[in-house]
Scaffold this active site. Structure first.
Site: not given
Ligand code: NDP
Length: 448
Positions: A121, A161
């Protein structure tokens, strides 16, 4: 000395990493009792220490000519079953502890997919939010001008991510290609026109919903008519919502880091298409949903609350798809009081240990992220396979493979939970199944 005490004494500030290790170590005690050779080989000591940690300076210039310095990281955690594989996160909250927890989880997740991928990571405390495309490009180029030395299609294959989507992967890949003078599958999550795989953007969200459907099917139940609470509005959340709708569920909520929307009528296919444009093209805030759908409600984050009101609505299922530790003990209790019977983690480690205890105690369906969100890395593995063959599979082919992999992860977790007398405990099942596979490979390869 207990392994957890050793880790805490060595890196006292790495709370998220301690949390992830504590969960796995707690789950695998019966394995260590059954296979004494694991303890003799000091396997816990070895598996909790990254093979390599790279930390580097990332200097870049903004549109006004001002210079900024961020910190870049890559954790190469474990390569026993394949090249390091895992995403890059760009978010101001990124620390060594967070990336070590994510890399540690990734090792077991990747093992569960049945594909040959080790765990890693990386990322940076850079915040892409509010930056121009040119600023993001300059940052990505600066980041890759160091990272390129450490990665490669057979060494370490990063992906996206939080904060790293198609735009960032494009800029990172462009710089890698220039520096190495080679066009290889060194990053996954690429755009379709130059090596990406169909279904990769959808894979994590779709996969989590396939996993939830598998769990429900063990009780002859489905998602049809189920009210679902979803957090996040990014990559994982968008496609989890799309698949829930397709399988007949009703999605009531989505969020970003500023607040959440509640739409009692349900977020349907048209509304999620609007959210996708809002988030991915306009890069707007979830609050703007109300400009188009004024019947919905919006609540901003209230720092004074010790719970998240998003989780406090009557519903059947919860899909946390935003970030770590977003469901605490009180949120879990609220979910129980509101009739939730299934929690499926789209995000990594979104539930605190206290919240998980409540789910396990109440015997609701609880799917840990390392199993439920493995669809993303699984399709990344399929992207690597297609790149190696210089072939592109159809949407149906990749989706069918994703479904098969999620079904297999589900049955592997269930069987491991039964084998160790914890039938239906997917957390223990996932930890044990992933652990045993990686440890056996480590033992085969000797003390390296
Ligand atoms: P994105 O950046 O596309 O989206 C993240 C979302 O979560 C956004 O809506 C963001 O809001 C919100 N967010 C981020 N940090 C916070 C916080 N501290 N408090 C509240 N809301 C928050 O990321 P992903 O969708 O790719 O990832 C989401 C989760 O899934 C993570 O835990 C990631 O590690 C996990 N994951 C992702 C994978 C992937 O293929 N993308 C694979 C496996 C796991 P804002 O836009 O305001 O920041």
């Amino acid at each position: 000395m207990d392994i957890l005490d050793v880790i805490k004494a060595r890196d006292p500030a790495q709370r998220e990493f301690h949390q992830a290790v504590e969960e796995v170590v707690g789950s695998v005690q019966p394995v260590l009792d059954r296979y004494p050779e694991f303890r003799k080989a000091a396997i816990l000591e070895r598996i909790t220490e990254p093979e390599r940690v790279i930390i580097f300076r990332v200097p870049w210039m903004d549109d006004q000519g001002q210079i900024h310095v961020n910190r870049g990281f890559r954790i190469e955690m474990n390569s026993a079953i394949g090249p390091y594989k895992g995403g890059l996160r760009f978010h101001p909250s990124v620390t060594l502890s967070i990336l070590k927890f994510l890399a540690f989880e990734q090792v077991f997740k990747n093992a569960l997919t049945t594909l040959a991928m080790g765990g890693g990571k990386g990322g940076s405390d850079f915040d892409p939010k509010g930056k121009s495309d040119n600023e993001v490009m300059r940052f990505c180029q600066a980041f890759m001008s160091e990272l390129y030395r450490h990665i490669g299609p057979d060494t370490d294959v990063p992906a996206g991510d939080i904060g790293v989507g198609a735009r960032e992967i494009g800029f990172l890949f462009g710089m890698y290609k220039k520096l190495r003078n080679e066009f290889t599958g060194v990053l996954t999550g690429k755009s379709l026109g130059w090596g990406g795989s169909l279904i990769r953007p959808e894979a994590t969200g779709y996969g989590a919903v396939y996993f939830a459907a598998e769990m429900l099917s063990t009780r002859n139940d489905t998602l049809e008519g189920k009210k679902c609470l979803v957090s996040g509005a990014g990559n994982v959340a968008q496609f989890a919502v799309e698949k829930i709708i397709e399988l007949g569920g009703k999605v009531l909520t989505m969020s970003d880091s500023s607040g959440y929307i509640f739409d009692e009528e349900g977020i349907d296919a048209k509304k999620i298409a609007f959210i996708r444009r809002l988030k991915n093209v306009r890069r707007g805030r979830i609050k703007e949903y109300l400009e188009k759908y004024p019947q919905a409600e919006y609540a901003g984050i209230d720092q004074a609350l010790d719970y998240n009101p998003l989780w406090d609505h009557p519903a059947d299922c919860a899909f946390p798809c935003a970030t770590e530790n977003e469901i605490n003990q009180k949120d879990a209790q609220n979910l129980m009081n509101n009739g939730v019977m299934l929690t499926c983690e789209g995000a990594n480690m979104p539930c605190t240990p206290e919240a998980i205890d409540i789910f396990l105690d109440k015997k609701i369906f609880y799917a840990p992220g390392k199993a439920a969100n493995a669809g993303g890395v699984a399709v990344s593995g399929l992207e690597m396979a297609q790149n190696s063959m210089r072939l592109a599979w159809t949407r149906e082919e990749v989706d069918n493979r994703l479904k098969t992999i999620m079904r297999s992860i589900h049955s592997t977790c269930l069987e491991a939970s039964e084998d160790f007398g914890e039938s239906g405990n997917y957390m223990i099942g996932a930890n044990i199944a992933g652990f045993v596979k990686v440890v056996n490979a480590m033992l085969d390869q000797g003390l390296v």
